[in-house]
Scaffold this motif. Sequence first.
Motif, short mmCIF file in Angstrom:
data_model
loop_
_atom_site.label_atom_id
_atom_site.label_comp_id
_atom_site.label_asym_id
_atom_site.label_seq_id
_atom_site.Cartn_x
_atom_site.Cartn_y
_atom_site.Cartn_z
N LYS A 24 35.70 46.72 35.56
CA LYS A 24 36.12 46.90 37.03
C LYS A 24 35.63 46.11 38.29
CE LYS A 24 37.37 52.41 36.24
NZ LYS A 24 38.36 52.11 36.59
N GLU A 63 42.68 41.21 44.66
CA GLU A 63 43.74 41.53 44.93
C GLU A 63 44.31 43.04 43.66
OE1 GLU A 63 46.32 38.52 45.84
OE2 GLU A 63 45.56 37.81 47.22
N ARG A 64 43.52 42.21 42.37
CA ARG A 64 44.13 43.25 41.76
C ARG A 64 42.96 44.49 41.07
NH1 ARG A 64 44.39 38.96 36.07
NH2 ARG A 64 45.47 37.67 37.55
N GLY A 65 42.17 44.73 42.63
CA GLY A 65 41.44 46.25 42.08
C GLY A 65 39.88 45.46 42.33
#
Length: 213
Positions: free
Chosen positions: A4, A105-107
């Motif tokens: 994450k 952008e992928r979080g």
Amino acid sequence: MRFKGIIFDLDGVICFTDKYHYKAWKALADKLGIYFDEEINDRLRGVSRMASLDIILERSEKKYSEEEKLRFAEEKNELYRDLLAEMSPSDISDEVRKTLSALRERGLKLAIGSSSKNTPLILKKTDTAKYFDAVSDGNNIAFSKPDPEVFLKAAGFLGLKPEQCLVVEDAFSGIEAGVAGGFATAGIGPASQYEKTDYPLNCFADLLKTPIE
Ligand code: BG6
Ligand code: MG
């Protein structure tokens, strides 16, 4: 998702300040009459300012007091900061900027995990603070790499556990710190050749191909 968050070392990963560290330490070593070369400089990667000075002083015949050592470190840092003053956004490659943007952008949450007390100045001069959700650096730690403190604090600032974060490093001491903290590690430059590195990278953009998700 496997990770994450990603915690990046600064010097040698996001930007290349080795040459400035080298110039500043070399000026001090020359003044003290101590032999110093680029190979010894390589041993200073990821190592704190005072620990770096101790490595340089290994070749000194003279023993110095703590007070003298603090003065030497301060002198080196003043010269180093004069060199950093010349840094600009162009010191961060397009590859690094594009990769950081794509990861965001992928979080993924992104943080800095650097031993350097000059991190705020470098991020400001290069206009890179905007890519990071948190900064853990030499100003908020008591123990330098290979101790994992700087990365554990970075993960804490992101609200994540070590197993949820990937540490990106160029230094062996940084990979050791990542491993000690329970993080997976990606290595660039010298650290890509280190046996303890989980994901060796050929270049920064390889992070986008690493199984981070
Ligand atoms: C690390 C560098 O990022 O920061 C080391 O790799 C350096 O070479 C250390 O000694 C401490 O830096 P500063 O800026 O606090 O003197
Ligand atoms: Mg480094």
